[in-house]
Design a protein around this motif. Structure first.
Motif, short mmCIF file in Angstrom:
data_model
loop_
_atom_site.label_atom_id
_atom_site.label_comp_id
_atom_site.label_asym_id
_atom_site.label_seq_id
_atom_site.Cartn_x
_atom_site.Cartn_y
_atom_site.Cartn_z
N HIS A 274 32.30 17.22 18.24
CA HIS A 274 31.89 18.49 18.85
C HIS A 274 30.87 19.16 17.94
O HIS A 274 31.10 19.30 16.74
N PHE A 275 29.76 19.60 18.51
CA PHE A 275 28.80 20.36 17.72
C PHE A 275 29.25 21.81 17.57
O PHE A 275 28.93 22.46 16.59
N VAL A 276 29.97 22.32 18.55
CA VAL A 276 30.61 23.63 18.46
C VAL A 276 31.57 23.76 19.63
O VAL A 276 31.36 23.17 20.69
N GLN A 277 32.65 24.53 19.44
CA GLN A 277 33.63 24.75 20.50
C GLN A 277 34.22 26.14 20.38
O GLN A 277 34.61 26.57 19.31
N GLY A 278 34.29 26.84 21.51
CA GLY A 278 35.00 28.10 21.55
C GLY A 278 36.49 27.86 21.68
O GLY A 278 36.92 26.84 22.24
N ASP A 279 37.32 28.76 21.16
CA ASP A 279 38.76 28.65 21.34
C ASP A 279 39.07 28.60 22.84
O ASP A 279 38.59 29.41 23.61
N GLY A 280 39.88 27.62 23.22
CA GLY A 280 40.23 27.46 24.62
C GLY A 280 39.50 26.30 25.26
O GLY A 280 40.05 25.60 26.09
N GLU A 281 38.21 26.12 24.93
CA GLU A 281 37.39 25.04 25.50
C GLU A 281 37.49 25.05 27.04
O GLU A 281 37.76 24.05 27.69
N VAL A 282 37.28 26.23 27.63
CA VAL A 282 37.74 26.53 28.99
C VAL A 282 37.12 25.68 30.09
O VAL A 282 37.78 25.39 31.10
N ALA A 283 35.84 25.26 29.97
CA ALA A 283 35.20 24.54 31.06
C ALA A 283 35.68 23.09 31.15
O ALA A 283 35.61 22.48 32.19
N LEU A 284 36.12 22.55 30.04
CA LEU A 284 36.66 21.19 29.85
C LEU A 284 36.16 20.61 28.55
O LEU A 284 36.95 20.17 27.74
N THR A 285 34.83 20.59 28.36
CA THR A 285 34.32 20.08 27.09
C THR A 285 33.65 21.20 26.31
O THR A 285 33.30 22.25 26.85
#
Length: 408
Positions: A284-295
């Motif tokens: 992952h280059f970056v991820q928000g907490d939750g990863e809500v959309a799927l990726t």
């Protein structure tokens, strides 16, 4: 006519973004064979490329997996991983064709991605996990009951772009997004019929030399956001001969998707089989907490990790024992909770945080519970991987008085 104009705009912005993305080179495979590097920038590192002989698609190594490399405890291992995004069936299962459609020139597409997507490697889009998993690597002397310590030295983007995807039946808002329905005759030959949404996202360096992701919007303006690379998937083999699906994380690690596990962090995994059989992938280059959309913003990365064996009954183990993944960075201890029910994941994270504070610092359980309520954030790591994750962020600075006093 309006639909045609909107589609044309998406294509144009993708081409523009790709041109920006090509301002710096890709990190090509160092060598095709796993082994110890004797020269170059990674001299002294063990190296594992992602080839048809070193990967599996959609499943994690189990106890019967053959190691692609065996290393001594304390080794630094550099993995060249390949992201599944751009290679999957709903993107045409042709990495070169997919990324070229976004304006990326062939030389900026990894040879491994082209090879994997065009190979006869079996992959069922609906049944198998999406992840391309690299490894496993055996650690000499590892036995069940030991703990594998994984120090994250560096995570480097191998390509100047990534992809963010939302797919039918997955993500937080199932049934609401994607908006276009899937068709029964969807196939790699007609990927648009899946109705899924993949957002091609170039990355570039800003004036300060820091990487940013760029999402170009319908207004012509761009959303720019900082990157924080980490490996979404790290773990050890489970003690089973059954196939281990790559999507749900578990006590062995796997697709845990905790965005705190970037450079400078350390993860601990309980060893279940001889050799431990460590693997990684899903960068992952970056991820928000939750990863809500799927990726998250996902793309191929080079991961440099130090693998150290902690022997049961001999070496100091955080919290005295590790029965599930545990992590730390300079500021926090991190105790995950994993369950299909988010409420249960919260309970498991809390119980593990209490247990950890009790065993690591000798704090009474009731006081540990009170402390957590007053001073610890519990973050949702992800809610999209069948097994949901919550992790406690226990601030180390709060326990200065519990640290051994250094001698003057």
């Amino acid at each position: 006519m309006l639909k045609y104009k909107a589609l044309s705009f998406v294509i144009c912005t993708a081409l523009s973004g790709a041109a920006q993305a090509e301002n710096f080179p890709i990190l090509k495979q160092i060598t095709a064979q796993p082994g110890l590097l004797s020269e170059g920038a990674y001299q002294g590192h063990y190296y594992v490329p992602s080839t048809l002989d070193t990967i599996r698609w959609g499943y994690l190594p189990n106890k019967d997996a053959k190691p692609v490399l065996t290393v001594p405890s304390g080794s630094t291992v550099t993995f060249d991983t390949v992201s599944h995004e751009g290679l999957l069936e709903d993107q045409g299962r042709d990495a070169e064709k997919y990324f070229k459609s976004k304006g990326v020139k062939s030389q900026y597409i990894l040879d491994e991605a082209k090879l994997i997507s065009r190979s006869d490697l079996q992959h069922d889009f609906h049944k198998d996990g999406p992840h391309i998993v690299t490894g496993p690597v055996a650690i000499q002397g590892a036995e069940p009951g030991d703990v594998l310590k994984v120090e994250v030295i560096q995570i480097q983007p191998r390509v100047p772009y990534g992809v963010i995807s939302n797919r039918h039946g997955k993500g937080t808002l199932v049934g609401e997004y994607p908006k276009h329905p899937a068709q029964a005759d969807a196939s790699p030959a007609h990927p648009e019929r899946y109705g899924n949404v993949s957002v091609f996202t170039p990355i570039e360096k800003n004036a300060q030399g820091e990487y940013e992701g760029i999402i170009q919007t319908g207004s012509g303006k761009s959303i720019r956001f900082p990157l924080a690379p980490f490996m979404g998937l790290m773990g050890v083999a489970a003690n089973t001969s059954e196939p281990v699906h790559s999507v749900p994380p578990s006590f062995y690690g796997g697709n845990i998707d905790i965005n705190e596990l970037g450079a400078g962090s350390t993860a601990y995994y309980p060893v279940h089989v001889p050799g431990a059989l460590f693997y990684t992938g899903d960068s992952h280059f970056v991820q928000g907490d939750g990863e809500v959309a799927l990726t998250a913003l996902e793309g191929s990365a080079r991961a440099t990790l130090k693998l150290t064996l902690l022997k049961a009954g001999k070496d100091k183990i955080p919290g005295q024992s590790v029965q599930q993944p545990l992590a730390e960075n300079a500021q926090f201890w991190i105790t995950p909770g994993l369950d299909e029910d988010l409420d249960e994941a919260m309970k498991k994270s809390t119980r593990e945080a209490i247990r950890f504070l009790n065993k690591e610092y000798g704090i009474e359980e009731e006081l540990a519970y009170a402390y957590l309520s007053a001073a610890t954030d519990f973050e949702v790591s992800q809610v999209v991987d069948k097994t949901k994750g919550i992790h406690a962020m226990i601030r180390k600075a709060d326990f200065k008085e519990f640290q051994p006093q250094s001698k003057k």
